[in-house]
Design an enzyme around this catalytic site. Sequence first.
Site, PDB file in Angstrom:
ATOM      1  NE  ARG A   3      -3.825  -0.045   2.222  1.00  7.50           N
ATOM      2  CZ  ARG A   3      -4.401   0.676   3.341  1.00  7.50           C
ATOM      3  NH1 ARG A   3      -4.052   0.353   4.357  1.00  7.50           N
ATOM      4  NH2 ARG A   3      -5.208   1.801   3.020  1.00  7.50           N
TER       5      ARG A   3
ATOM      6  CG  HIS B 138      -8.714   6.787  10.213  1.00  8.64           C
ATOM      7  ND1 HIS B 138      -9.818   6.768   9.541  1.00  8.64           N
ATOM      8  CD2 HIS B 138      -9.442   7.218  11.446  1.00  8.64           C
ATOM      9  CE1 HIS B 138     -10.639   6.663  10.134  1.00  8.64           C
ATOM     10  NE2 HIS B 138     -10.735   7.027  11.322  1.00  8.64           N
TER      11      HIS B 138
ATOM     12  CB  THR C 272     -16.378   9.151   3.935  1.00  2.25           C
ATOM     13  OG1 THR C 272     -16.292   8.324   4.942  1.00  2.25           O
ATOM     14  CG2 THR C 272     -17.479  10.238   4.325  1.00  2.25           C
ATOM     15  CB  SER C 273     -18.692   4.126   3.230  1.00  2.00           C
ATOM     16  OG  SER C 273     -17.620   3.896   4.243  1.00  2.00           O
TER      17      SER C 273
ATOM     18  N   PRO D 208     -20.201   9.317  -5.369  1.00  2.00           N
ATOM     19  CG  PRO D 208     -18.573   7.944  -6.501  1.00  2.00           C
ATOM     20  CD  PRO D 208     -18.730   9.043  -5.663  1.00  2.00           C
TER      21      PRO D 208
HETATM   22  N1  APR Z   1     -15.107  10.350  -5.479  1.00  2.00           N
HETATM   23  C1  APR Z   1     -15.816  10.345  -4.393  1.00  2.00           C
HETATM   24  N2  APR Z   1     -16.258   9.169  -3.883  1.00  2.00           N
HETATM   25  C2  APR Z   1     -15.720   8.034  -4.157  1.00  2.00           C
HETATM   26  C3  APR Z   1     -15.083   7.860  -5.432  1.00  2.00           C
HETATM   27  C4  APR Z   1     -14.824   9.001  -6.137  1.00  2.00           C
HETATM   28  N3  APR Z   1     -14.093   9.134  -7.224  1.00  2.00           N
HETATM   29  N4  APR Z   1     -15.143   6.456  -5.411  1.00  2.00           N
HETATM   30  C5  APR Z   1     -15.437   6.039  -4.500  1.00  2.00           C
HETATM   31  N5  APR Z   1     -16.133   6.852  -3.840  1.00  2.00           N
HETATM   32  C6  APR Z   1     -16.910   6.497  -2.380  1.00  2.00           C
HETATM   33  C7  APR Z   1     -17.554   5.137  -2.161  1.00  2.00           C
HETATM   34  O1  APR Z   1     -18.738   5.592  -3.029  1.00  2.00           O
HETATM   35  C8  APR Z   1     -17.652   5.126  -0.754  1.00  2.00           C
HETATM   36  O2  APR Z   1     -18.799   5.889  -0.361  1.00  2.00           O
HETATM   37  O3  APR Z   1     -15.828   6.619  -1.427  1.00  2.00           O
HETATM   38  C9  APR Z   1     -16.397   5.897  -0.362  1.00  2.00           C
HETATM   39  C10 APR Z   1     -15.198   4.776   0.216  1.00  2.00           C
HETATM   40  O4  APR Z   1     -15.762   4.085   1.336  1.00  2.00           O
HETATM   41  P1  APR Z   1     -14.643   3.442   2.365  1.00  2.00           P
HETATM   42  O5  APR Z   1     -13.748   2.681   1.403  1.00  2.00           O
HETATM   43  O6  APR Z   1     -15.651   2.893   3.410  1.00  2.00           O
HETATM   44  O7  APR Z   1     -13.755   4.697   2.720  1.00  2.00           O
HETATM   45  P2  APR Z   1     -13.942   5.628   4.085  1.00  2.00           P
HETATM   46  O8  APR Z   1     -15.311   5.959   4.339  1.00  2.00           O
HETATM   47  O9  APR Z   1     -12.903   6.539   3.964  1.00  2.00           O
HETATM   48  O10 APR Z   1     -13.475   4.503   5.226  1.00  2.00           O
HETATM   49  C11 APR Z   1     -13.213   4.963   6.505  1.00  2.00           C
HETATM   50  O11 APR Z   1     -12.161   2.870   7.233  1.00  2.00           O
HETATM   51  O12 APR Z   1     -11.280   1.301   6.180  1.00  2.00           O
HETATM   52  C12 APR Z   1     -11.075   2.177   7.111  1.00  2.00           C
HETATM   53  O13 APR Z   1      -9.389   3.328   8.517  1.00  2.00           O
HETATM   54  C13 APR Z   1     -10.022   3.327   6.983  1.00  2.00           C
HETATM   55  O14 APR Z   1     -10.090   5.586   6.809  1.00  2.00           O
HETATM   56  C14 APR Z   1     -10.907   4.543   6.434  1.00  2.00           C
HETATM   57  C15 APR Z   1     -12.021   4.391   7.147  1.00  2.00           C
END
Ligand code: APR
Length: 258
Positions: free
Chosen positions: A83, A133, A205-206, A231
């Site tokens: 990574r 994080h 973010t999810s 999206p």
């Molecule tokens: N632009 C905007 N959003 C996007 C894009 C894009 N090009 N591609 C994907 N996404 C969105 C997805 O739809 C999803 O909602 O990004 C989100 C990614 O979700 P996660 O992988 O769950 O990421 P995140 O919310 O940052 O997770 C939080 O979880 O895995 C742990 O510590 C890690 O910091 C991370 C935390």
Amino acid sequence: MDESGASASGPPDAATIARWRAELARAARVCVLTGAGMSAESGIPTFRDAMSGLWSRFDPAELASEAGFRANPARVWDWYAERRAGVRRAQPNAGHLALADFAARRPGVLTLVTQNVDDLHQRAGQVDAIWLHGDIGADRWLDRCPRRAPCDPSRAAPGRPPRCADCGNLVRPGVVWFGEMLPDGALDAAERAAAACELMLVVGTSGAVWPAAGLASIARDAGARVLIVNPQASEIDAVAHAVLRGTAAVVLPALLRR
Ligand code: APR
């Protein structure tokens, strides 16, 4: 719900972008929360995507927890090494650049809070950010170094992972693993920024990982306008006044341009 009471969650049309762009331009305090989607268009896989291929047979807790690292340090070190190499190869995308440009243009207005462990906001020129994080590029000791002047992990003997030549302490990546506390002061600072902002912009973010996911509610409860750029649906869409269904590298330059 948007200000007319209707839900705004389709692909962003020009009028919606223009309205939110004007709000961003007016706001005296803006808080931005970014997640893995922010860096997706830079080619950095989200945590879930990063567990595909060779790594798909492992549970996240085996690769991203202290217990997982102690059980198999070489495996976890190798996963992070892969990574880290991906982060070094990646470049900031147009979304990172638009945020950094907005921050530079309007000093003191934007507080950036990121859940990402890459350094793409910084490499885009963003001077300050609250890293919730940790930093995947940083090394630290697995156990507290017992010396009064702690040994420097960057001088550890090479290995997978490197280890202290004196006491055998292992080097681990400087990220927050499942079950660990956030870096000192980071959550407080993020919550203060969320409570004090006029507009909160949540990107990529999810909304599934707490406490970061709670920042949008803190902002909304304190009277801020909340805008999500993603999206796909997220778990915190209902907290927002509007959701723009687009990607960070496409929507942010349009929202944040001069
Ligand atoms: N632009 C905007 N959003 C996007 C894009 C894009 N090009 N591609 C994907 N996404 C969105 C997805 O739809 C999803 O909602 O990004 C989100 C990614 O979700 P996660 O992988 O769950 O990421 P995140 O919310 O940052 O997770 C939080 O979880 O895995 C742990 O510590 C890690 O910091 C991370 C935390």
